[in-house]
Design a protein around this motif. Structure first.
Motif, PDB file in Angstrom:
ATOM      1  N   LEU A 160       0.838  -1.210   0.000  1.00 30.38           N
ATOM      2  CA  LEU A 160       0.000   0.000   0.000  1.00 30.38           C
ATOM      3  C   LEU A 160       0.875   1.262   0.000  1.00 30.38           C
ATOM      4  CD1 LEU A 160      -3.056   0.705   0.222  1.00 30.38           C
ATOM      5  CD2 LEU A 160      -2.624   1.116   2.639  1.00 30.38           C
ATOM      6  N   ALA A 161       1.912   1.244   0.851  1.00 37.08           N
ATOM      7  CA  ALA A 161       2.823   2.396   0.917  1.00 37.08           C
ATOM      8  C   ALA A 161       3.605   2.532  -0.387  1.00 37.08           C
ATOM      9  CB  ALA A 161       3.771   2.236   2.096  1.00 37.08           C
ATOM     10  N   LEU A 162       3.900   1.389  -0.996  1.00 36.53           N
ATOM     11  CA  LEU A 162       4.642   1.407  -2.270  1.00 36.53           C
ATOM     12  C   LEU A 162       3.810   2.085  -3.365  1.00 36.53           C
ATOM     13  CD1 LEU A 162       7.128   0.391  -3.933  1.00 36.53           C
ATOM     14  CD2 LEU A 162       5.840  -1.694  -4.371  1.00 36.53           C
ATOM     15  N   GLN A 163       2.510   1.753  -3.402  1.00 35.53           N
ATOM     16  CA  GLN A 163       1.620   2.367  -4.406  1.00 35.53           C
ATOM     17  C   GLN A 163       1.564   3.875  -4.217  1.00 35.53           C
ATOM     18  OE1 GLN A 163       0.561   0.460  -6.863  1.00 35.53           O
ATOM     19  NE2 GLN A 163       1.508  -1.220  -5.741  1.00 35.53           N
ATOM     20  N   ARG A 164       1.487   4.273  -2.953  1.00 34.62           N
ATOM     21  CA  ARG A 164       1.401   5.701  -2.641  1.00 34.62           C
ATOM     22  C   ARG A 164       2.693   6.420  -3.065  1.00 34.62           C
ATOM     23  NH1 ARG A 164      -0.104  10.073   0.187  1.00 34.62           N
ATOM     24  NH2 ARG A 164       1.281  10.752   1.840  1.00 34.62           N
ATOM     25  N   THR A 165       3.825   5.805  -2.751  1.00 38.20           N
ATOM     26  CA  THR A 165       5.116   6.396  -3.105  1.00 38.20           C
ATOM     27  C   THR A 165       5.254   6.496  -4.620  1.00 38.20           C
ATOM     28  OG1 THR A 165       5.956   5.205  -1.177  1.00 38.20           O
ATOM     29  CG2 THR A 165       7.578   6.298  -2.547  1.00 38.20           C
ATOM     30  N   HIS A 166       4.790   5.437  -5.303  1.00 42.16           N
ATOM     31  CA  HIS A 166       4.841   5.428  -6.770  1.00 42.16           C
ATOM     32  C   HIS A 166       4.039   6.610  -7.338  1.00 42.16           C
ATOM     33  CE1 HIS A 166       4.578   2.701 -10.586  1.00 42.16           C
ATOM     34  NE2 HIS A 166       5.297   3.774 -10.764  1.00 42.16           N
ATOM     35  N   GLY A 167       2.870   6.827  -6.752  1.00 42.93           N
ATOM     36  CA  GLY A 167       2.015   7.935  -7.194  1.00 42.93           C
ATOM     37  C   GLY A 167       2.672   9.288  -6.954  1.00 42.93           C
ATOM     38  N   LEU A 168       3.339   9.416  -5.803  1.00 45.76           N
ATOM     39  CA  LEU A 168       3.998  10.698  -5.483  1.00 45.76           C
ATOM     40  C   LEU A 168       5.183  10.951  -6.418  1.00 45.76           C
ATOM     41  CD1 LEU A 168       3.846  10.541  -1.592  1.00 45.76           C
ATOM     42  CD2 LEU A 168       2.641  12.155  -3.058  1.00 45.76           C
ATOM     43  N   ARG A 169       5.851   9.884  -6.796  1.00 45.43           N
ATOM     44  CA  ARG A 169       6.965  10.027  -7.745  1.00 45.43           C
ATOM     45  C   ARG A 169       6.434  10.538  -9.096  1.00 45.43           C
ATOM     46  NH1 ARG A 169      12.239   8.213  -8.271  1.00 45.43           N
ATOM     47  NH2 ARG A 169      12.827   7.778 -10.403  1.00 45.43           N
ATOM     48  N   ALA A 170       5.271  10.001  -9.474  1.00 52.96           N
ATOM     49  CA  ALA A 170       4.639  10.446 -10.727  1.00 52.96           C
ATOM     50  C   ALA A 170       4.250  11.924 -10.633  1.00 52.96           C
ATOM     51  CB  ALA A 170       3.416   9.590 -11.020  1.00 52.96           C
ATOM     52  N   THR A 171       3.856  12.369  -9.428  1.00 45.47           N
ATOM     53  CA  THR A 171       3.494  13.779  -9.233  1.00 45.47           C
ATOM     54  C   THR A 171       4.721  14.675  -9.473  1.00 45.47           C
ATOM     55  OG1 THR A 171       1.941  13.079  -7.548  1.00 45.47           O
ATOM     56  CG2 THR A 171       2.440  15.425  -7.612  1.00 45.47           C
ATOM     57  N   ILE A 172       5.871  14.248  -8.961  1.00 44.90           N
ATOM     58  CA  ILE A 172       7.092  15.047  -9.164  1.00 44.90           C
ATOM     59  C   ILE A 172       7.388  15.137 -10.664  1.00 44.90           C
ATOM     60  CG2 ILE A 172       9.549  15.314  -8.608  1.00 44.90           C
ATOM     61  CD1 ILE A 172       9.162  13.485  -6.249  1.00 44.90           C
ATOM     62  N   HIS A 173       7.255  13.990 -11.333  1.00 42.89           N
ATOM     63  CA  HIS A 173       7.522  13.991 -12.780  1.00 42.89           C
ATOM     64  C   HIS A 173       6.574  14.954 -13.506  1.00 42.89           C
ATOM     65  CE1 HIS A 173       8.665  12.702 -16.717  1.00 42.89           C
ATOM     66  NE2 HIS A 173       7.449  12.260 -16.987  1.00 42.89           N
ATOM     67  N   ALA A 174       5.310  14.930 -13.076  1.00 37.51           N
ATOM     68  CA  ALA A 174       4.323  15.825 -13.709  1.00 37.51           C
ATOM     69  C   ALA A 174       4.743  17.287 -13.532  1.00 37.51           C
ATOM     70  CB  ALA A 174       2.949  15.577 -13.100  1.00 37.51           C
ATOM     71  N   GLN A 175       5.287  17.612 -12.356  1.00 35.93           N
ATOM     72  CA  GLN A 175       5.732  19.007 -12.123  1.00 35.93           C
ATOM     73  C   GLN A 175       6.900  19.363 -13.036  1.00 35.93           C
ATOM     74  OE1 GLN A 175       3.993  20.905 -10.454  1.00 35.93           O
ATOM     75  NE2 GLN A 175       2.901  19.703  -8.953  1.00 35.93           N
ATOM     76  N   THR A 176       7.793  18.407 -13.261  1.00 30.93           N
ATOM     77  CA  THR A 176       8.943  18.703 -14.146  1.00 30.93           C
ATOM     78  C   THR A 176       8.461  18.906 -15.592  1.00 30.93           C
ATOM     79  OG1 THR A 176       9.473  16.403 -14.671  1.00 30.93           O
ATOM     80  CG2 THR A 176      10.526  17.313 -12.726  1.00 30.93           C
ATOM     81  N   VAL A 177       7.448  18.123 -15.981  1.00 27.97           N
ATOM     82  CA  VAL A 177       6.897  18.277 -17.337  1.00 27.97           C
ATOM     83  C   VAL A 177       6.235  19.648 -17.478  1.00 27.97           C
ATOM     84  CG1 VAL A 177       5.184  17.369 -18.963  1.00 27.97           C
ATOM     85  CG2 VAL A 177       6.631  15.788 -17.696  1.00 27.97           C
ATOM     86  N   THR A 178       5.492  20.041 -16.435  1.00 25.42           N
ATOM     87  CA  THR A 178       4.838  21.362 -16.464  1.00 25.42           C
ATOM     88  C   THR A 178       5.896  22.465 -16.562  1.00 25.42           C
ATOM     89  OG1 THR A 178       3.158  20.438 -15.008  1.00 25.42           O
ATOM     90  CG2 THR A 178       3.145  22.815 -15.249  1.00 25.42           C
ATOM     91  N   ALA A 179       6.955  22.337 -15.769  1.00 28.36           N
ATOM     92  CA  ALA A 179       8.016  23.351 -15.782  1.00 28.36           C
ATOM     93  C   ALA A 179       8.646  23.442 -17.169  1.00 28.36           C
ATOM     94  CB  ALA A 179       9.069  23.014 -14.739  1.00 28.36           C
ATOM     95  N   GLU A 180       8.874  22.292 -17.773  1.00 26.86           N
ATOM     96  CA  GLU A 180       9.451  22.263 -19.122  1.00 26.86           C
ATOM     97  C   GLU A 180       8.552  23.005 -20.108  1.00 26.86           C
ATOM     98  OE1 GLU A 180      10.448  18.419 -20.962  1.00 26.86           O
ATOM     99  OE2 GLU A 180      11.538  18.068 -19.101  1.00 26.86           O
ATOM    100  N   GLY A 181       7.257  22.758 -19.980  1.00 23.88           N
ATOM    101  CA  GLY A 181       6.283  23.408 -20.865  1.00 23.88           C
ATOM    102  C   GLY A 181       6.317  24.921 -20.703  1.00 23.88           C
ATOM    103  N   ILE A 182       6.423  25.386 -19.461  1.00 22.65           N
ATOM    104  CA  ILE A 182       6.447  26.837 -19.206  1.00 22.65           C
ATOM    105  C   ILE A 182       7.727  27.444 -19.794  1.00 22.65           C
ATOM    106  CG2 ILE A 182       6.480  28.625 -17.416  1.00 22.65           C
ATOM    107  CD1 ILE A 182       4.964  26.569 -15.610  1.00 22.65           C
ATOM    108  N   ILE A 183       8.842  26.746 -19.619  1.00 19.75           N
ATOM    109  CA  ILE A 183      10.118  27.253 -20.165  1.00 19.75           C
ATOM    110  C   ILE A 183      10.025  27.337 -21.701  1.00 19.75           C
ATOM    111  CG2 ILE A 183      12.594  26.761 -20.426  1.00 19.75           C
ATOM    112  CD1 ILE A 183      12.415  25.431 -17.601  1.00 19.75           C
ATOM    113  N   ALA A 184       9.384  26.327 -22.302  1.00 21.91           N
ATOM    114  CA  ALA A 184       9.227  26.325 -23.760  1.00 21.91           C
ATOM    115  C   ALA A 184       8.357  27.508 -24.209  1.00 21.91           C
ATOM    116  CB  ALA A 184       8.611  25.010 -24.217  1.00 21.91           C
ATOM    117  N   ARG A 185       7.283  27.767 -23.442  1.00 18.65           N
ATOM    118  CA  ARG A 185       6.402  28.899 -23.776  1.00 18.65           C
ATOM    119  C   ARG A 185       7.152  30.218 -23.628  1.00 18.65           C
ATOM    120  NH1 ARG A 185       2.119  27.372 -19.790  1.00 18.65           N
ATOM    121  NH2 ARG A 185       1.623  29.559 -19.671  1.00 18.65           N
ATOM    122  N   TYR A 186       7.984  30.303 -22.608  1.00 18.66           N
ATOM    123  CA  TYR A 186       8.769  31.521 -22.372  1.00 18.66           C
ATOM    124  C   TYR A 186       9.698  31.761 -23.573  1.00 18.66           C
ATOM    125  CZ  TYR A 186      11.177  35.054 -19.563  1.00 18.66           C
ATOM    126  OH  TYR A 186      11.675  36.241 -19.085  1.00 18.66           O
TER     127      TYR A 186
END
Lengths: 123, 181
Positions: free
Chosen positions: B132-158
């Motif tokens: 159960l904790a592993l699933q949660r950690t996996h999800g949080l790791r995906a959240t970090i990745h999503a933030q990096t993708v968003t940041a990349e998108g903003i830099i590209a727009r800039y």
């Protein structure tokens, strides 16, 4: 407020009357207390902000320290000169370099915690 | 009758509240998976320890790059302002990037805390809790990745905005040269 000011003045007058070794002891006591308070504040901030998680200078992280990228020094971008095409090109080149550097890192996108990577059967 | 119904509702509600997520999750996990977790417990702990350390390096490297990029964007913004050029669109994107980087930092702290808790679970005796904790950690790791993708998108727009501005400046320069006798 006036009462507090009066008390402070009285305390200062009292301190002014202390002489010799007692005065030195008092000064040392104040300095040590101030240092302890400042260190406590910085330790709390170190924990609360999560920087303790990123502190690779801790013992046992020698290998990780070597893995840290040797980042190219940040170019200082002139903030006062006129805006020219050359200055914008310079900016865009630097930004492209930094963006490409970001892509080198894992970006947490690998499936390190996936079932396949961990060798676990599906749920 | 009313008392009976009231009492029954209370018992039912308590049962729902007290049913811990781990108990509910246990039902969904296949026995084969639980056995595999118990069997590979030592390997899993070693893998997680290695991952946590390499993630700290990635986070440090990325954080430094983000800081450098934010400094650079601030410098351009200041230069535009000093030249009395409207920098609102650039400032808005910089603020958006800053918020995303803050979210990235917060997501990493949460992920790291969860990963630390996960490593403290004895998966030999508590494979379901571990999973159960592993699933949660996996999800949080995906959240970090999503933030990096968003940041990349903003830099590209800039970058696109700067290129657009550069094109406009070039057009104005050419027009000014054409007017000159």
């Amino acid at each position: 407020m006036k009462a507090v000011t009066a008390k402070m003045r009285a305390l200062l007058r009292h301190v002014n009357h202390i002489t010799g070794e007692k005065r030195l002891n008092l000064a040392l006591g104040i300095a040590i207390t101030a240092a302890l308070v400042l260190v406590s504040i910085s330790m709390v901030m170190y924990q609360v902000t999560g920087y303790n998680k990123l502190d690779l200078s801790r013992p046992g992280f020698e290998k990780e320290r070597q893995d840290l990228a040797k980042a190219a020094p940040q170019k200082t971008y002139d903030t006062n000169s006129p805006i020219t095409l050359e200055s914008l090109d310079e900016f865009l080149t630097e930004l492209a370099t930094r963006s490409n550097d970001l892509k080198i890192y894992s970006r947490f996108g690998d499936n390190s915690l996936g079932d396949e990577e961990l060798g676990l059967p599906p749920r | 009758m009313k008392r009976f119904l009231f009492g029954f509702s209370i018992i039912l509600l308590s049962a729902v509240v007290l049913a811990s997520p781990s108990v509910l999750a246990q039902e969904a996990i296949s026995p084969a998976r639980l056995m595999a977790i118990s069997a590979k417990c030592d390997d899993l702990h070693f893998t997680l320890q290695k991952l946590q350390r390499s993630d700290a390096v990635s986070r440090t490297n990325m954080g430094r790059e983000y800081e450098n990029i934010l400094d650079q964007l601030k410098a351009l913004s200041d230069r535009l302002e000093n030249n009395k050029i409207n920098n609102a669109q650039f400032d808005a994107l910089r603020e958006e990037l800053k918020s995303t980087i803050d979210a990235f930092r917060a997501a990493y702290i949460e992920y790291d805390n969860t990963l630390t808790s996960l490593r403290q679970i004895d998966c030999k005796t508590k494979p379901a809790d571990f999973d159960l904790a592993l699933q949660r950690t996996h999800g949080l790791r995906a959240t970090i990745h999503a933030q990096t993708v968003t940041a990349e998108g903003i830099i590209a727009r800039y970058r696109e905005e700067v290129q657009k501005f550069r094109g406009e400046l070039e057009r104005l320069n050419k027009a000014a040269q054409a007017v000159k006798p």
